[in-house]
Scaffold this active site. Sequence first.
Site, PDB file in Angstrom:
ATOM      1  N   ASP A 148     111.176  23.684 -23.022  1.00  0.00           N
ATOM      2  CA  ASP A 148     109.986  22.976 -22.492  1.00  0.00           C
ATOM      3  C   ASP A 148     110.367  21.929 -21.426  1.00  0.00           C
ATOM      4  O   ASP A 148     111.293  21.588 -21.409  1.00  0.00           O
ATOM      5  CB  ASP A 148     109.049  22.514 -23.528  1.00  0.00           C
ATOM      6  CG  ASP A 148     108.476  23.446 -24.402  1.00  0.00           C
ATOM      7  OD1 ASP A 148     108.474  24.713 -24.538  1.00  0.00           O
ATOM      8  OD2 ASP A 148     107.530  23.015 -25.340  1.00  0.00           O
ATOM      9  N   HIS A 304     114.089  21.204 -25.447  1.00  0.00           N
ATOM     10  CA  HIS A 304     113.416  20.855 -24.275  1.00  0.00           C
ATOM     11  C   HIS A 304     114.579  20.817 -23.149  1.00  0.00           C
ATOM     12  O   HIS A 304     115.719  20.381 -23.124  1.00  0.00           O
ATOM     13  CB  HIS A 304     113.072  19.459 -24.404  1.00  0.00           C
ATOM     14  CG  HIS A 304     111.744  19.487 -25.137  1.00  0.00           C
ATOM     15  ND1 HIS A 304     111.727  19.482 -26.522  1.00  0.00           N
ATOM     16  CD2 HIS A 304     110.443  19.081 -24.747  1.00  0.00           C
ATOM     17  CE1 HIS A 304     110.441  19.419 -26.892  1.00  0.00           C
ATOM     18  NE2 HIS A 304     109.758  19.229 -26.047  1.00  0.00           N
TER      19      HIS A 304
END
Length: 350
Positions: A148, A304
């Site tokens: 992400d 992430h």
Amino acid sequence: MSPKNMSEDTASEDKASRTDVRGVDIAKEKKKQAAQLKRVRRLRRCNVRMMILSVVILMALCVMLIARVRTLDGTVARLTAQVDSLMRLTAQQREMMEKMTEETQSAMGDKAVVGSLEKEAEGDEGTESGEPEEEEPDAAHKVYLTFDDGPSVNTEKILEILEKYDVKATFFVVGTACENNEEALKKIVEAGHTLGMHSCTHKYSELYGSVESFGEDLKRQQDYLYEVTGVKSNVFRFPGGSSNKVSDIDMKEFAQYLDSQDVRFFDWNISSGDGGSYLFPTETIIENCTSNISKYSTSVVLMHDSAGKSTTLEALPTIIEKIQAMEDTVILPITGGTKPVQHIQWQDGE
């Protein structure tokens, strides 16, 4: 007076004169010596005074230094105690965070629904899709690595690691992060990874303000990604996940809107724990990403891709190696045939 007598008188006078001169010279010499002696004595007294003063100053400085050393010893002792206290506190906080991560991950795993979307195997019919239309191999455990918040300065390094291990992943990108990283978007697509959407701004208040604002954000990002890469992305991840408590509007409404646009959303059931500001150790990231895979037939791993996630980048090779070493386990990108992992049940009648 006879010349003889005159000569004797003159000689006597000369002798007396010479005697007087010598006396004067001797007196002057004695006076000079006395003056010199007086100066010497005065200098000696000054030197003695200077020595005494120097000794006094040195003693005072020694006293001050000793006092300062004792003060510093006390300061060092206090600082040492504070450092020890902070280290204990840090260890406790780390232990608590790891426990919270474990509990959250376990809760998400229990809460997540796999394959709740009825049209899970459909996807878009055209070639312009963010989900590669590949038939997934049979395996007891399917693992989907997802990243992400990218792209970032770490994206290229992540791509290099994935290429090294011949692994495909899914990148849920943020619009604002894409503006200066369009080449990274192209490389993601060219390398065969799945390009997903994670909103334009990642600002909850704007994104979840209304279904209309959510729809505008979605279309803007979808159009932008298509313009840059030629791929129409049809997979989405809600910032904060579909179970977030930030939105005042029921998240089911947003999920239903995505379905109306033929866009599928994916949450996760395994979290690396790297989403917060605290930088987890590499070993913790590895443990979080691999310890529970054997529990699920479908594991969607949340990581992430942002500049500050250095330990995630460091952990990635080991994560891949450990997963690849697991029996009957494969790592795949999200495709049109992937069963979605979702935290909420959003369809009518559920």
